[in-house]
Design an enzyme around this catalytic site. Structure first.
Site, short mmCIF file in Angstrom:
data_model
loop_
_atom_site.label_atom_id
_atom_site.label_comp_id
_atom_site.label_asym_id
_atom_site.label_seq_id
_atom_site.Cartn_x
_atom_site.Cartn_y
_atom_site.Cartn_z
N HIS A 382 35.07 -40.71 -30.04
CA HIS A 382 34.45 -39.41 -29.77
C HIS A 382 33.08 -39.31 -30.41
CE1 HIS A 382 35.16 -36.92 -33.52
NE2 HIS A 382 36.09 -37.80 -33.74
N ASP A 392 32.66 -39.64 -39.47
CA ASP A 392 33.50 -39.06 -38.42
C ASP A 392 32.67 -38.28 -37.43
OD1 ASP A 392 35.52 -38.00 -36.92
OD2 ASP A 392 36.40 -36.79 -38.51
N GLU A 429 36.55 -33.74 -29.46
CA GLU A 429 37.78 -34.28 -30.07
C GLU A 429 38.20 -33.42 -31.23
OE1 GLU A 429 40.05 -36.79 -33.03
OE2 GLU A 429 38.21 -35.64 -33.26
N GLU A 430 37.18 -32.97 -31.99
CA GLU A 430 37.48 -32.24 -33.23
C GLU A 430 38.24 -30.95 -32.98
OE1 GLU A 430 37.37 -33.48 -35.93
OE2 GLU A 430 35.75 -34.92 -36.14
N ASP A 458 37.90 -44.10 -34.01
CA ASP A 458 37.35 -42.77 -34.32
C ASP A 458 36.32 -42.98 -35.43
OD1 ASP A 458 36.99 -40.17 -35.38
OD2 ASP A 458 38.89 -39.50 -34.54
N HIS A 542 34.70 -34.12 -43.02
CA HIS A 542 34.50 -32.82 -42.37
C HIS A 542 33.69 -31.82 -43.20
CE1 HIS A 542 37.89 -33.00 -39.08
NE2 HIS A 542 37.06 -34.04 -39.04
ZN ZN Z 1 37.02 -37.98 -35.64
#
Ligand code: ZN
Length: 742
Positions: A382, A392, A429-430, A458, A542
């Site tokens: 993603h 990420d 995706e998140e 990922d 995140h």
């Molecule tokens: Zn991810």
């Protein structure tokens, strides 16, 4: 960005270009007369053509070239990562549409034809957040209003765009204003609430304070709701993300740990794909469920929640009195004593989010197969990120582009895959695997009949140490590929050597969890899949500190781990795309199922439940797997050099390959898991209490859990029913593998 491998200007160590081979053969000839020369030239061209058509360059030569270090390029990986992570790019924003355009044009520049497929999906963004803490004690009645901001550090090169980072929030959180005494609930797992109950603490009507780290955050919110809490605040504990605390503690940018103001954002939606279009494609004019209908499905949170930093979590912890929590509930060095409450700390929490229908973009790159263009090998990653997304997910995007770059170079040297290779770069995706799920739902039948395998990455890199998960028929292929790739952290050994020497990580995981885009492929349509990465959990996950600087300083300073991921990812894809007989082995599948069945033995034995139907179906699968492997041997041994040109032989191989890819589909069931019907795969699915956790036989597991609580003959009977259901799909798979109608 430097590195051990040369950049685009490298001298290929092996030139496979047929044109140049022809050219070199034409320049031989020495001292003959002109006519003699011409004849020699003509003969040599003729011979070369015959040789090249009869003996095309073996695919293995290209595969060796693909993983050779001179062919890889850490510089373009780091450049692509830098470009992709220049700004925060949350799904549905212009910034993320810009990253889609970047991926599209980069694929094209690598000579991979590319296109974008868009969907209109329901996403949420934060509008307002208020969190205040009152500490009604005799010596402190002050109120803290948390500013809920992640701090920019001195010298942060991204300070110019820090304002584009979304305010900290939980995607799909319920809007609302609530107040209540705080109760500390540890990681918010089911067992944590059991502990509170045993301590005599009633959660009802209070606001739960949970810490991140053990389960999916959506399940933290759901468990709090189940326990009667009116809201949840989830904090990042220094113990788990801050390096443990203590004297001289350092954090980003001086160390890899999360700064005290850092906040982990993320979704709290427990489903897969756009919640308003469950099971069908999200287009601009499609049917959509109302908010009430979506809530009825039980996948969206029913109480508000907010994520907070370590500093804010610490302040709230200090306001909680009552019984002292157990040792495994305590914080890091220098942390205050954690107590469970309730109160006296009192929180006022207000959250307002907006739900909008936004456009998202999946980007695809396609290298069409020369012999079986209707069979697809998919590589997926993603692109959307909560903030800058250096780990990420764009470490994975940079690795995906590196695979495309190398395959583009192979194409220039004359290689074409036997089957079609498709690069998939997912959006949203998140929010809940939205981009990949919508595409799978839109193309379900075609994918189910034509996809050979789906290979997901990922976060490609967050540190050292290789980890992989797969559906078991791909275990062997994965190990073989790891033997061909140099360990990025020790050039004297292969990835495989370091992988097997670290005992705990060498075990190949399974793909039952809902943590990334493999889920719709495995769990909804039954496609053999792989997921892999270097590192694992990392502290700034995140948060706004997941940026290029963090990657460069702590994740992969030389980008060699990225190179290794691109090598193994691409090599597995090449084997699946090029080998005439698919490199699948279902004996590993039968072994995995047998081991998983054994784990149930103690739980069901005393209840008169029989596992025999399941064991005998696994035995059938094993027999079929051995038989098809023998059949492959016979085909390979009976071959002579031209036999692959025989049509009959080609059809035999195609039929055998179809059995390999359709056997995985047989593990899916039309009705799916009881109460979770989108999950069709009866072998692997998410744990009911942790969406990140992978379960084998999730239906049996659910039924056992229910039966243990109810302990009625009916509830134990449904355990037996679930065992029969699994046994039937395993038998179906063995029939598909055997290729015979009953
Ligand atoms: Zn991810």
């Amino acid at each position: 960005m430097g590195g051990c491998s040369p950049s685009q200007n490298e001298e290929p160590f092996l030139n496979l270009d047929k044109k140049s081979m022809l050219k070199s053969s034409t320049t031989t000839g020495g001292g003959c007369a002109a006519t003699c020369n011409t004849i020699l030239v003509v003969i040599s061209i003729f011979v070369s053509i015959i040789v090249l058509t009869t003996y095309p360059t073996p695919k293995s030569t290209y595969h060796n070239l693909y993983t050779s270090l001179p062919f890889s390029d850490n510089t373009s990986i780091s450049q692509n990562l830098f470009s992709l992570t220049r700004r925060p790019h949350v799904a549905g924003t212009q910034a993320n549409a810009d990253t889609a355009a970047y991926v599209l044009s980069t694929l094209s520049s690598y000579t991979v034809p590319s296109h974008i497929t868009s969907y209109q999906v329901s996403l949420t963004y934060p509008i307002s957040r208020i969190l205040t803490l009152t500490r009604p004690s005799p010596d402190d009645t002050s109120t803290i209003k948390f500013d809920l901001r992640q701090e920019i550090y001195t010298g942060d090169p991204y300070s110019d765009v820090a304002g584009e980072v979304l305010p900290t929030f939980h995607a799909y959180a319920k809007s609302g204003t609530v107040a209540g005494q705080v109760i500390y609930v540890n990681y918010g797992r089911v067992e944590d609430y059991d502990t509170l109950k045993a301590m005599g603490v009633n959660v009802s009507g209070s606001i739960a304070l949970a810490r991140y780290g053990q389960i999916f955050r959506g399940d933290i919110v759901r468990h709090a709701y189940d326990a009667g809490a009116v809201a949840v605040v989830v904090f990042t504990d220094t113990k788990d993300y801050g390096g443990g605390g203590g004297e001289g503690s350092k954090w980003f940018p001086d160390d890899k740990w999360m700064p005290p103001s850092g906040v982990q954002v993320g979704t709290v939606y427990g489903g897969t794909g756009d919640p308003t279009t469950p099971g069908w494609t999200s287009t601009s004019d499609c049917e959509r469920l109302s908010v009430d209908e979506v809530e009825m499905r039980g996948e969206l949170p029913l109480i508000p929640s907010l994520p907070v930093s370590a500093a804010d979590g610490d302040a709230i912890i200090r306001s909680i009195g009552g019984q002292v929590a157990g040792d495994d509930w305590q914080g890091g060095i220098n942390a205050p004593v954690y107590r469970v409450g309730p109160g006296p700390g009192f929180l006022n929490l207000s959250y307002t989010g907006t739900q909008v229908v936004a456009t998202i973009q999946n980007v695809f790159g396609v290298i069409e197969g020369s012999e079986e263009p209707d069979r697809f090998v998919l590589l997926g990653n993603h692109r959307d990120a909560w903030t800058f997304g250096a780990v990420d997910p764009n470490s994975g995007t940079a690795a995906l582009l590196e695979v495309a770059r190398r395959l583009g170079k192979l194409k220039k040297r004359g290689w074409r895959p036997r089957r079609t290779i498709i690069f998939c770069n997912w959006d949203a995706e998140e929010y809940g695997l939205v981009g990949s799920t919508e595409w799978v739902e839109e193309n379900r039948e075609m994918l189910a009949s034509r996809v050979v395998a789906y290979l997901n990455v990922d976060c490609a890199v967050s540190g050292a140490g290789f980890h992989a998960s797969a559906t078991p028929q791909l275990d062997e292929l994965l190990k073989q590929a790891a033997q061909k790739v140099q360990d990025p952290d020790n050039s004297s050994q292969t990835m495989y050597d370091s992988w097997i020497s670290s005992n705990d990580s060498s075990k190949i995981g399974r793909l039952g969890g809902g943590g990334s885009d493999y889920a719709p492929f495995v769990q909804h349509i039954g496609v053999p899949s792989v997921d892999m990465f270097y590192g694992g959990g990392y502290a700034v996950y995140h948060s706004m500190y997941d940026d290029f600087i963090w990657m460069k300083k702590f994740g992969d300073p030389m980008f060699h781990r990225h190179v290794a991921v691109a090598s193994i990812w691409g090599l597995v894809a090449l084997k699946l795309a090029d080998e005439e007989i698919l490199p699948f082995n279902y004996v590993s599948y039968a072994q995995d199922l047998q081991a998983s069945t054994k784990e149930f033995e103690d739980e069901v034995a005393s209840m008169g439940i029989s596992l025999i139907p399941l064991y005998s179906s696994i035995e059938k699968l094993k027999k079929s797997a051995i038989k098809i492997n023998q059949q492959i041997k016979v085909i390979e041994e009976s071959r002579f050099w031209l036999s692959s040109l025989w049509k009959k032989d080609r059809m035999e191989v195609r039929e055998l390959n179809d059995r390999f890819l359709m056997a995985e589909r047989a593990f899916t069931d039309r009705d799916g898991l009881l109460g979770r019907s989108w999950y069709k795969h009866l072998i692997y699915g998410p744990s009911k209490h942790d969406d990140y956790g992978s379960k084998s036989f999730p239906g049996i597991d659910d039924a056992i859990e229910k039966a243990k609580i109810l302990n009625t003959p009916e509830s134990w009977h449904s355990v037996q029913h679930e065992i029969w259901r699994v046994a039937r799909v395993v038998t179906d798979a063995s029939l598909v593998l055997s290729g015979k109608l009953t």
